[in-house]
Design an enzyme around this catalytic site. Structure first.
Site, PDB file in Angstrom:
ATOM      1  N   ASP A  10       0.862  -1.181   0.000  1.00 28.08           N
ATOM      2  CA  ASP A  10       0.000   0.000   0.000  1.00 28.08           C
ATOM      3  C   ASP A  10       0.902   1.236   0.000  1.00 28.08           C
ATOM      4  O   ASP A  10       1.696   1.422   0.919  1.00 28.08           O
ATOM      5  CB  ASP A  10      -0.873  -0.042   1.271  1.00 28.08           C
ATOM      6  CG  ASP A  10      -2.218   0.633   1.080  1.00 28.08           C
ATOM      7  OD1 ASP A  10      -2.234   1.735   0.504  1.00 28.08           O
ATOM      8  OD2 ASP A  10      -3.232   0.071   1.519  1.00 28.08           O
TER       9      ASP A  10
ATOM     10  N   HIS B 254     -11.144  -1.665   3.994  1.00 31.44           N
ATOM     11  CA  HIS B 254     -10.911  -1.296   5.395  1.00 31.44           C
ATOM     12  C   HIS B 254     -11.531   0.046   5.772  1.00 31.44           C
ATOM     13  O   HIS B 254     -11.362   0.492   6.897  1.00 31.44           O
ATOM     14  CB  HIS B 254      -9.400  -1.245   5.644  1.00 31.44           C
ATOM     15  CG  HIS B 254      -8.756  -0.138   4.867  1.00 31.44           C
ATOM     16  ND1 HIS B 254      -8.700  -0.138   3.482  1.00 31.44           N
ATOM     17  CD2 HIS B 254      -8.181   1.022   5.254  1.00 31.44           C
ATOM     18  CE1 HIS B 254      -8.117   0.969   3.074  1.00 31.44           C
ATOM     19  NE2 HIS B 254      -7.788   1.699   4.128  1.00 31.44           N
ATOM     20  N   ASP B 255     -12.186   0.709   4.826  1.00 30.53           N
ATOM     21  CA  ASP B 255     -12.775   2.024   5.096  1.00 30.53           C
ATOM     22  C   ASP B 255     -14.299   1.988   5.130  1.00 30.53           C
ATOM     23  O   ASP B 255     -14.940   3.044   5.089  1.00 30.53           O
ATOM     24  CB  ASP B 255     -12.335   3.031   4.020  1.00 30.53           C
ATOM     25  CG  ASP B 255     -10.863   3.398   4.121  1.00 30.53           C
ATOM     26  OD1 ASP B 255     -10.299   3.332   5.230  1.00 30.53           O
ATOM     27  OD2 ASP B 255     -10.272   3.746   3.076  1.00 30.53           O
TER      28      ASP B 255
HETATM   29  C1  GLC Z   1      -7.233   6.309   2.290  1.00 30.33           C
HETATM   30  C2  GLC Z   1      -7.187   5.087   3.171  1.00 30.33           C
HETATM   31  C3  GLC Z   1      -7.715   5.452   4.513  1.00 30.33           C
HETATM   32  C4  GLC Z   1      -6.848   6.544   5.083  1.00 30.33           C
HETATM   33  C5  GLC Z   1      -6.723   7.723   4.118  1.00 30.33           C
HETATM   34  C6  GLC Z   1      -5.597   8.619   4.500  1.00 30.33           C
HETATM   35  O1  GLC Z   1      -8.533   6.740   2.095  1.00 30.33           O
HETATM   36  O2  GLC Z   1      -7.870   4.033   2.577  1.00 30.33           O
HETATM   37  O3  GLC Z   1      -7.769   4.354   5.380  1.00 30.33           O
HETATM   38  O4  GLC Z   1      -7.361   6.989   6.293  1.00 30.33           O
HETATM   39  O5  GLC Z   1      -6.466   7.307   2.812  1.00 30.33           O
HETATM   40  O6  GLC Z   1      -4.377   8.037   4.153  1.00 30.33           O
END
Ligand code: GLC
Ligand code: CA
Length: 615
Positions: free
Chosen positions: A118, A359-360
């Site tokens: 990631d 995960h969001d």
């Molecule tokens: C993306 C990720 C999220 C994170 C955000 C800031 O949206 O998926 O989990 O909080 O970026 O990096």
């Protein structure tokens, strides 16, 4: 009968009976997102780790996973669960070491699987040494690696941030720095300062860190917040759309900005293409197909794929202040959204993705299915599996989806929510003094919070669900129903959600011309109970100019019995030419079941079926 207007084939496709030799491997691959803190803990500290992932590779391989996407494992103060990286070349110690990543990569490759990491490079952690240097003085060589602006002052002399923008986590996008007397920009938390992509040296450093992992054998990246690198450098105020708040949503100021395609093109040329690395970008706030295509068109040489969020955001109150005010939506809205993002690549050289969890977001079975009783839970989780497995694009699964993991129980207290975003939105509601807003936010969080997907993975019925040692304290509470919903219970049970996923993932590849690459046509868009669509292949069954191979997917999205559709009529063939390919109720066998499963039979509660016009 449905009208089948021939579609223009995309230039990348070789026509005629399934010869897709020139197509990139990742189109057919099944990706699986591992959220490392919650997947498997190998050493009893209550926090998942790389050795834990390694120990379950055979499980993932057996499920049918080709590529693992590992959420961030890098050095980080973990204020946003690793999406705040303080050193891109180090691993957060509780996850393990760089050598553990090497072992994981080799172990994946040994099984014919791949691993992507990631990449979080819109911002760093404020603990990153780049930011530490940048904030140390106005003349530091890295000052310009972040976005610093002077204050504004009100007529009464009150210090104000450079713009009125609202960030993602319920605050201004600007934080005042006492030492150098300027504000810095952060679209997320104050501990996540935005990098200044306008600065070429900063971009070079990012590419070098990407190369570090690609040199070690990583196969590519999921790229966080990929469309936010280029800001509108005018730094103008956004129009006031949330009058109760001092901070205003301003995505048009920093999403898909003027230089974004230049930056992504450069990143690809410098740090992806030389390695043949795959890329999938997180593309939020980009609801127009015409805006998405330039990112995923093969000839544009930008990203291989993106995640477009219209579907997964259904039910939220938008991306900003009202995000956690839940808005129920009818099935027709879900259908129209899916149809739009299935068909937008038809006739182009672009590609798309399929996913309903990450995960969001909350769990799919709790949001799109029905988790209220064990029977409805199981039936709707299988129907969601069939839905996802028959859609066009590269499929991404999220850990636990394959066993139908549910949202956290509604009666858990707000203290069980650990996510920075959940906490900030809840506190913002409390601060407003508006009791209804507090209640609504609390309710919305119980459906939509990011926390739901982050609780420990349910492996078995032992204490702590097999995620961590008995007696250890997992970093988030284990779901109350882990004894009923877990891998050990489902493995080998042909009627289980897990075994159903395995079967449909195989079918998806066996008939990839239809399911992975076919065109999509929605049937009966207004029907609020049944989600039906036809997938059509470029292939015929060997006859040049013959009828294309078609699949009709019929999904009952209610707990009530529903009439089935006119299967033969929709498939455009004689009833005798219809084959029942698979279904959630039969357990998924095909062929012989076709006869037993009359197409006239009503669909039972949350039943899904697939019929095809080829044998
Ligand atoms: C993306 C990720 C999220 C994170 C955000 C800031 O949206 O998926 O989990 O909080 O970026 O990096
Ligand atoms: Ca651990």
């Amino acid at each position: 009968m449905v009208d089948y207007t021939p579609h223009v084939t995309s230039p990348g496709y070789t026509n005629g009976n399934g010869l897709y030799g020139k197509e990139p491997w990742w189109k057919d691959a099944t990706f699986y997102q591992v959220y490392p803190a919650s997947f498997k803990d190998s050493n009893g500290d209550g926090w998942g780790d790389l050795k834990g992932v390694l120990s379950e590779l055979d499980y993932l391989h057996d499920l049918g996973v080709d590529v693992i996407w590992l959420s961030p494992i890098f050095e980080s103060p973990q204020e946003d669960m690793g999406y705040d990286v303080s050193d891109y070349r180090k691993v957060y110690a509780p996850y393990g070491t760089v050598e553990d990543v090497d072992s994981l990569i080799s172990a994946c490759h040994a099984r014919g699987m791949k691993l992507i990491l990631d990449l979080v490079v819109n911002h760093t952690s404020s603990q990153h040494r780049w930011f530490q240097e940048s904030r140390s003085s106005k003349t530091n060589p890295k000052r310009d690696w972040y976005i610093w602006k002077p204050a504004r002052y009100s007529p009464t002399g009150e210090r104000l941030p450079p713009t009125n923008w609202r960030g993602y986590f319920a605050s201004s996008t600007w934080t005042w720095d006492e030492l150098t007397q300027e504000y810095y920009l952060h679209l997320y938390a104050p501990c996540q300062p935005d990098l200044n992509w306008e600065n070429p040296a900063c971009r070079d450093a990012i590419y070098a860190d990407m190369q570090f992992w690609l040199d070690r054998g990583a196969d590519g990246f999921r790229i966080d917040t990929v469309n936010k690198y280029s800001k509108h450098t005018s730094y103008a105020d956004a129009p006031v759309t949330e009058p109760h708040s001092p901070h205003q949503p301003a995505p048009e100021m920093w999403c898909n900005g003027p230089r974004i395609h230049e930056f992504i093109g450069e990143m690809r040329a410098r740090a992806l293409e030389p390695y043949g690395a795959v890329s999938v970008g997180e593309l939020s706030n980009t609801p127009l197909a015409s805006q998405v295509l330039p990112y995923v068109s093969a000839s544009a040489k930008q990203l291989d794929m993106v995640f477009e969020f219209s579907m997964i955001r259904l039910g939220t109150g938008g991306g900003f202040g009202a995000k956690y005010i839940h808005h129920p939506f009818p099935l027709s809205t879900l259908k129209a959204t899916v149809a739009k993002w299935q068909s937008f690549i038809e006739g182009t050289d672009g590609w798309t993705t399929v996913f309903c969890e990450n995960h969001d977001n909350g769990r799919a079975v709790s949001r799109f299915g029905d988790d209220s009783t064990p029977e409805l839970w199981a039936a709707s989780a299988r129907t969601i599996a069939l839905w996802q497995a028959t859609l066009t694009g590269t499929l991404f699964l999220y850990q636990g989806q394959e066993v139908g993991m549910k949202n956290m129980p509604a009666d858990w207290s707000i203290d069980e929510y650990k996510d920075i975003e959940s906490g900030n939105f809840y506190r913002e509601a409390v601060r407003s003094g508006d009791e209804k807003r507090v209640r609504d936010t609390r309710h919305g969080l119980s459906i939509l919070a990011r926390d739901h997907s982050r609780i420990p993975f349910q492996w078995d019925a032992s204490p702590n669900a097999g995620f961590t040692a008995e007696g250890a304290k997992p970093w988030m509470r284990v779901h109350d129903e882990y004894r009923d919903i877990n891998v050990a219970k489902q493995r080998g049970d042909p009627g289980s959600v897990l075994e159903f996923y395995k079967r449909v993932l195989k079918l998806r590849k066996e008939y990839k011309d239809v399911f992975i690459r076919g065109t999509f046509k929605l049937i009966d868009p207004e029907n609020e109970a049944v989600f039906a669509y036809v997938k059509e292949s470029e292939r015929t069954n060997g006859v040049v100019g013959g009828t294309p191979r078609r699949a009709l997917v019929v999904l009952n999205f209610t707990k009530e019995e529903q009439p089935c559709v006119d299967v033969a009529g929709i498939l455009g063939c004689e009833p005798t030419q219809v084959t029942f390919l698979t279904g959630t109720v039969s357990g998924g066998e095909s062929g012989s079941v076709a006869k037993a499963k009359g197409t006239h039979k009503p669909l039972t509660s949350w039943e899904g079926r697939v019929y095809v016009n080829f044998a």
